[in-house]
Design a protein around this motif. Sequence first.
Motif, mmCIF file in Angstrom:
data_model
loop_
_atom_site.group_PDB
_atom_site.id
_atom_site.type_symbol
_atom_site.label_atom_id
_atom_site.label_comp_id
_atom_site.label_asym_id
_atom_site.label_seq_id
_atom_site.Cartn_x
_atom_site.Cartn_y
_atom_site.Cartn_z
ATOM 1 N N PHE A 11 0.782 -1.456 -0.054
ATOM 2 C CA PHE A 11 -0.085 -0.295 0.070
ATOM 3 C C PHE A 11 0.773 1.347 -0.051
ATOM 4 C CE2 PHE A 11 -2.375 -3.514 2.269
ATOM 5 C CZ PHE A 11 -3.703 -3.702 1.114
ATOM 6 N N GLU A 12 0.630 2.519 -0.742
ATOM 7 C CA GLU A 12 1.855 3.384 -0.875
ATOM 8 C C GLU A 12 0.283 3.964 -0.304
ATOM 9 O OE1 GLU A 12 3.738 4.238 -2.521
ATOM 10 O OE2 GLU A 12 3.722 2.681 -3.767
ATOM 11 N N LEU A 13 1.401 4.943 0.806
ATOM 12 C CA LEU A 13 1.108 5.252 1.724
ATOM 13 C C LEU A 13 0.902 7.304 2.254
ATOM 14 C CD1 LEU A 13 0.359 2.852 4.925
ATOM 15 C CD2 LEU A 13 -0.992 3.811 3.466
ATOM 16 N N ALA A 14 1.040 8.101 2.757
ATOM 17 C CA ALA A 14 1.802 9.486 2.739
ATOM 18 C C ALA A 14 0.687 9.862 4.417
ATOM 19 C CB ALA A 14 1.708 10.478 1.665
ATOM 20 N N ARG A 15 1.197 10.677 4.919
ATOM 21 C CA ARG A 15 0.827 11.824 5.898
ATOM 22 C C ARG A 15 -0.271 12.314 5.145
ATOM 23 N NH1 ARG A 15 4.239 12.202 11.765
ATOM 24 N NH2 ARG A 15 5.449 10.161 11.614
ATOM 25 N N PHE A 16 -1.046 13.249 6.845
ATOM 26 C CA PHE A 16 -1.549 13.741 5.360
ATOM 27 C C PHE A 16 -1.648 15.520 6.835
ATOM 28 C CE2 PHE A 16 -5.484 17.096 5.222
ATOM 29 C CZ PHE A 16 -5.584 17.411 4.690
ATOM 30 N N PRO A 17 -1.575 16.722 5.922
ATOM 31 C CA PRO A 17 -1.126 17.069 4.567
ATOM 32 C C PRO A 17 0.371 16.936 4.392
ATOM 33 C CG PRO A 17 -1.057 18.847 5.935
ATOM 34 C CD PRO A 17 -1.610 18.019 6.887
ATOM 35 N N GLU A 18 -0.070 16.535 3.345
ATOM 36 C CA GLU A 18 1.292 15.489 2.855
ATOM 37 C C GLU A 18 2.196 16.792 2.134
ATOM 38 O OE1 GLU A 18 2.547 12.508 -1.110
ATOM 39 O OE2 GLU A 18 1.227 13.563 -1.037
ATOM 40 N N ASP A 19 3.547 16.577 2.760
ATOM 41 C CA ASP A 19 4.560 18.403 2.552
ATOM 42 C C ASP A 19 5.712 17.416 2.215
ATOM 43 O OD1 ASP A 19 6.523 19.169 2.291
ATOM 44 O OD2 ASP A 19 6.278 20.036 4.612
ATOM 45 N N PRO A 20 6.298 17.195 0.606
ATOM 46 C CA PRO A 20 6.822 16.347 -0.224
ATOM 47 C C PRO A 20 8.636 16.542 1.279
ATOM 48 C CG PRO A 20 7.059 18.091 -1.726
ATOM 49 C CD PRO A 20 5.857 17.749 -0.317
ATOM 50 N N ARG A 21 8.647 17.824 1.821
ATOM 51 C CA ARG A 21 9.909 17.785 2.336
ATOM 52 C C ARG A 21 10.484 17.147 3.907
ATOM 53 N NH1 ARG A 21 8.598 23.987 2.961
ATOM 54 N NH2 ARG A 21 6.939 23.286 3.632
ATOM 55 N N GLU A 22 8.780 16.463 3.872
ATOM 56 C CA GLU A 22 8.741 15.836 5.528
ATOM 57 C C GLU A 22 9.292 14.372 5.105
ATOM 58 O OE1 GLU A 22 8.912 15.369 8.556
ATOM 59 O OE2 GLU A 22 7.764 16.897 8.926
ATOM 60 N N GLN A 23 10.289 13.900 5.346
ATOM 61 C CA GLN A 23 10.543 12.324 5.393
ATOM 62 C C GLN A 23 9.950 11.560 6.638
ATOM 63 O OE1 GLN A 23 12.489 12.249 3.059
ATOM 64 N NE2 GLN A 23 11.928 13.902 2.136
#
Length: 384
Positions: A11-23
């Motif tokens: 599963f592709e997952l990301a935090r919200f709100p998505e921030d490309p700078r946040e690792q």
Amino acid sequence: MNCFTTAWGEFELARFPEDPREQLRAWDAADDYLLRHLHEEAVPLDGAVTVLGDRWGALSTALAPKAGALTAVTDSYLASHAIAANLARNGLAPSAVAVRSTQDAPPSRIDVLLVRVPKSLALLEDQLHRLAPAVHEGTVVAGTGMVTEIHTSTLNLFERILGPTRTSLAVRKARLIHTTPAPDLVRPANPWPLRYRLPDGIGVLSGRQVANQAGVFCADRLDIGTRFFLQHLPEPTGTPRRVVDLGCGNGIVGTAAALADPRAELLFVDESFQAVASAEETFRTNLGPERPAEFLVGDALADVPTASADLVLLNPPFHSHQATTNAIAHRMFTGARRVLRPGGELRVVGNRHLGYHVTLRRLFGGCRTVAGSPKFTVLSATRR
């Protein structure tokens, strides 16, 4: 974004709100441990499954294709939107997970209860009390968290509210909690929400009542940072103004501003459903039902119109669960600059070592120190 590999797929997952700078990842070893346990033990998931405290949607997204009826209960606006965004990201229907806030009515029946242990022991206590009536003798109850999050007091809550409890060995610094429901268990009364009177010597709020839902920061006392902030709020201007208590918690700061300035119109904002409920009760207890005010659960100021406020009051958090980050404060500062009218003020209290003045000078073109102590500083930035 990251790929979360489970026994049921990737599963592709990301935090919200998505921030490309946040690792920071949208899942951790505790989420992985719980899902592997469910698969290895062949826990039936075709009934009513409830996930409490899913932080970024990893558990809900992975379980959605397997569960018969899946409910996610969360105190976090960001978590609820992370669940929706991650379902969409993986081609799953929004209806695959029924998302409820901690203020909503709990499910009427739970066959599998999965608990991501929250940072707040009080929130865990309150929610276990609220969910307990839906748990039956055959319910599978499993909790998960990192070893630093699970203590003897955590296990005692499961034991006192649901039934006999044991914990697993640690794997990759994560641990599981296993509880056997005891239908005849006599549970203690739920102590939440908590209400108390503030101390004297703090200005307009002296001796006034505060309401605190479980999980709200410093729910049983006035924290020293807020006490310092209350001493250095802006004076009333003599004209009506729109005041925002951003990250309002139990609403003490905004309520103080309203008491000091009868012409001010207040907006209380927090990403916690528990916090906004607390702020509304605190405000109404002290100012009555007729005083204009709004109460908003949201992602900082994302849903507040541009150039609509005259003053933003803020005590920003600097932790995202176990991670220390300035991303939350930066988003709040940026949002404040957008919603302030020209000449409007952002007033912030923070730990001195965080160096908020650097960010505020960059965003606003300058800031001034209103007051300082060995631990805290109060800063003011004006929208030009």
